[in-house]
Design a protein around this motif. Structure first.
Motif, mmCIF file in Angstrom:
data_model
loop_
_atom_site.group_PDB
_atom_site.id
_atom_site.type_symbol
_atom_site.label_atom_id
_atom_site.label_comp_id
_atom_site.label_asym_id
_atom_site.label_seq_id
_atom_site.Cartn_x
_atom_site.Cartn_y
_atom_site.Cartn_z
ATOM 1 N N ARG A 48 2.933 -0.421 10.016
ATOM 2 C CA ARG A 48 1.794 -0.036 9.164
ATOM 3 C C ARG A 48 0.614 -0.975 9.402
ATOM 4 O O ARG A 48 -0.540 -0.555 9.434
ATOM 5 C CB ARG A 48 2.194 -0.064 7.685
ATOM 6 C CG ARG A 48 3.067 1.123 7.309
ATOM 7 C CD ARG A 48 3.316 1.160 5.807
ATOM 8 N NE ARG A 48 4.062 2.349 5.445
ATOM 9 C CZ ARG A 48 5.036 2.386 4.528
ATOM 10 N NH1 ARG A 48 5.374 1.280 3.877
ATOM 11 N NH2 ARG A 48 5.644 3.509 4.262
ATOM 12 N N LEU A 49 0.930 -2.256 9.573
ATOM 13 C CA LEU A 49 -0.106 -3.263 9.819
ATOM 14 C C LEU A 49 -0.785 -3.003 11.163
ATOM 15 O O LEU A 49 -2.018 -3.013 11.270
ATOM 16 C CB LEU A 49 0.536 -4.645 9.790
ATOM 17 C CG LEU A 49 -0.362 -5.838 10.099
ATOM 18 C CD1 LEU A 49 -1.555 -5.866 9.166
ATOM 19 C CD2 LEU A 49 0.438 -7.135 9.976
ATOM 20 N N ARG A 51 -0.960 -0.226 12.786
ATOM 21 C CA ARG A 51 -1.754 0.996 12.705
ATOM 22 C C ARG A 51 -3.089 0.735 12.008
ATOM 23 O O ARG A 51 -4.140 1.229 12.425
ATOM 24 C CB ARG A 51 -0.960 2.063 11.939
ATOM 25 C CG ARG A 51 -1.469 3.447 12.222
ATOM 26 C CD ARG A 51 -0.734 4.503 11.449
ATOM 27 N NE ARG A 51 -1.659 5.567 11.102
ATOM 28 C CZ ARG A 51 -1.427 6.481 10.192
ATOM 29 N NH1 ARG A 51 -0.291 6.483 9.524
ATOM 30 N NH2 ARG A 51 -2.320 7.399 9.931
ATOM 31 N N ALA A 52 -3.046 -0.076 10.936
ATOM 32 C CA ALA A 52 -4.283 -0.383 10.204
ATOM 33 C C ALA A 52 -5.242 -1.171 11.086
ATOM 34 O O ALA A 52 -6.449 -0.919 11.094
ATOM 35 C CB ALA A 52 -3.960 -1.165 8.936
ATOM 36 N N ASP A 55 -6.554 1.193 13.784
ATOM 37 C CA ASP A 55 -7.504 2.110 13.147
ATOM 38 C C ASP A 55 -8.829 1.429 12.844
ATOM 39 O O ASP A 55 -9.871 2.081 12.748
ATOM 40 C CB ASP A 55 -6.932 2.657 11.827
ATOM 41 C CG ASP A 55 -5.842 3.696 12.065
ATOM 42 O OD1 ASP A 55 -5.599 4.058 13.235
ATOM 43 O OD2 ASP A 55 -5.227 4.141 11.078
ATOM 44 N N SER A 56 -8.789 0.093 12.632
ATOM 45 C CA SER A 56 -10.022 -0.646 12.350
ATOM 46 C C SER A 56 -10.778 -0.968 13.629
ATOM 47 O O SER A 56 -11.767 -1.690 13.605
ATOM 48 C CB SER A 56 -9.708 -1.951 11.610
ATOM 49 O OG SER A 56 -9.040 -1.678 10.399
ATOM 50 N N LEU A 174 -6.174 -10.882 7.737
ATOM 51 C CA LEU A 174 -6.453 -9.473 7.424
ATOM 52 C C LEU A 174 -7.828 -9.304 6.793
ATOM 53 O O LEU A 174 -8.549 -8.367 7.098
ATOM 54 C CB LEU A 174 -5.374 -8.905 6.510
ATOM 55 C CG LEU A 174 -4.004 -8.793 7.161
ATOM 56 C CD1 LEU A 174 -3.041 -8.097 6.234
ATOM 57 C CD2 LEU A 174 -4.102 -8.028 8.474
ATOM 58 N N ILE A 178 -9.716 -6.433 8.627
ATOM 59 C CA ILE A 178 -9.464 -5.115 8.031
ATOM 60 C C ILE A 178 -10.611 -4.648 7.141
ATOM 61 O O ILE A 178 -10.795 -3.455 6.926
ATOM 62 C CB ILE A 178 -8.155 -5.210 7.192
ATOM 63 C CG1 ILE A 178 -6.962 -5.385 8.111
ATOM 64 C CG2 ILE A 178 -7.977 -4.050 6.258
ATOM 65 C CD1 ILE A 178 -6.355 -4.116 8.594
ATOM 66 N N ALA B 129 -7.066 2.510 5.311
ATOM 67 C CA ALA B 129 -6.573 1.569 6.328
ATOM 68 C C ALA B 129 -6.224 0.224 5.693
ATOM 69 O O ALA B 129 -5.226 -0.415 6.044
ATOM 70 C CB ALA B 129 -7.618 1.383 7.432
ATOM 71 N N ARG B 132 -2.960 0.743 3.879
ATOM 72 C CA ARG B 132 -1.858 0.835 4.842
ATOM 73 C C ARG B 132 -1.458 -0.535 5.361
ATOM 74 O O ARG B 132 -0.293 -0.777 5.675
ATOM 75 C CB ARG B 132 -2.261 1.701 6.035
ATOM 76 C CG ARG B 132 -1.823 3.131 5.947
ATOM 77 C CD ARG B 132 -1.734 3.768 7.312
ATOM 78 N NE ARG B 132 -2.957 3.650 8.078
ATOM 79 C CZ ARG B 132 -4.026 4.423 7.924
ATOM 80 N NH1 ARG B 132 -4.020 5.380 7.021
ATOM 81 N NH2 ARG B 132 -5.095 4.254 8.672
ATOM 82 N N ALA B 133 -2.450 -1.431 5.484
ATOM 83 C CA ALA B 133 -2.161 -2.776 5.997
ATOM 84 C C ALA B 133 -1.524 -3.653 4.923
ATOM 85 O O ALA B 133 -1.164 -4.797 5.184
ATOM 86 C CB ALA B 133 -3.446 -3.422 6.500
#
Lengths: 209, 209
Positions: A48-49, A51-52, A55-56, A174, A178, B129, B132-133
């Motif tokens: 999940r991390l 992917r985040a 995605d960022s 993060l 993020i 996002a 999700r992270a």
């Protein structure tokens, strides 16, 4: 859980999970047979991390660096931030002149030695790109940028958790990466709101005089 | 000037210029013979602009949209901004729930109808996002983000030049795209400055307790 369930719960396709496993971004599951392995919650959270981050807009290479910083934190909270920034920033270009960037950074409270060359180089690169585009940030706007950005950074750093190094690492690494897409998206909303207030939001409103 | 001089003065390689010509990003020069054409200052300026946009991480497709907005401006300054944002934002995803984004945007002064769905969708995507992270923006930090970002947008929009539509277009389109890398880079500097002040900048300083 099996890789199929891991895929369903993380939203990451099985071939992509296998790619992350090969690249070492996700630790191997426990082998059950020649063709299957068992995965745990830590695999799910890691996926999940990743992917985040992806995605960022973070590259696979930079994602690897961010994960390494999370897995093996430095002992000092200030160095942590440098590490997080280094993970997501290209190597400093020695040829670039950072003097204009330093002068601008002074408006943020910067003093020599306070931050690593990479972030100042990034400011210098951004200033050069703006100049190449023939754009100029208005003299009234730049001080507002500096004041606002410093206020945001103060709030961010004041909230670095200090109960554990792990929590601090997670927050710093993060929080710097993020949150960027959120800030840019909020900026666009704020610009449209301010624009609607100044020029009127309807299509029928007259053009600027 | 010949294409070789255009390349030297813009810093863009000849094959890349030829690619931009084929893609229609740069207008054709005036043919002089079967193998050579003459280019003017407008070609040089266009190339510098493309390079600055591409260097800022804007895709070729989005660059085309930004250039189209500059070449064929809408008559209304508020719609301009929507157009500039649309050029650099992915199409709104109809499946995404924007209610949390709308609630957050209220803190920026947003009211229904004030901005297009794309930018709210972008906020919603960024929020998803972050979630999700497994990250959470601290409750103390979000209001500072909203206040600071609104202050920046107010300054930006107050400085939209109104002496000509062309000047307004250029300011709005470039100001929303080209400035983003600068803001992110300044944020990193400000974070390191605030961190140096809170935790001490030297490697010898103790880890957080």
């Amino acid at each position: 859980m099996r890789i199929s369930e891991l895929s369903a719960r993380s939203g990451v396709a099985v071939p992509t999970i296998k790619y992350y496993l090969r690249e070492g971004l996700v630790p191997e599951g426990e082998r059950r047979s020649a063709t299957s392995a068992e995965y745990e919650t830590i695999h799910l959270e890691r996926l999940r991390l990743i992917r985040a981050l992806v995605d960022s807009g973070v590259s696979i290479a930079a994602t690897r660096n961010v994960l390494a910083a999370l897995d093996d934190p430095p002992p000092n909270a200030h160095r942590l931030l440098g590490l997080a920034h280094a993970a997501i920033t290209a190597a400093a270009d020695v040829e670039i002149d950072v003097s204009a960037a330093e002068e601008l950074a002074t408006g943020l409270g910067w003093q020599p030695g306070m931050c690593d060359d990479r972030v100042l180089t990034e400011v210098a690169r951004a200033l050069a790109a703006i100049e190449r585009a023939g754009f100029e940030v208005p003299a009234d706007v730049m001080p507002v940028y500096l004041r606002s950005i410093r206020a945001m950074a103060d709030a961010e750093i004041a909230n670095v958790p200090t109960e554990s190094v792990e929590a601090a690492v997670r927050y710093v690494v993060l929080g710097s990466v993020i949150v960027e897409p959120l800030l840019l998206a909020l900026r666009r909303v704020a610009q449209q709101v301010a624009s609607a207030e100044r020029f009127g939001g309807s299509e029928a409103s007259p053009p600027p005089e």
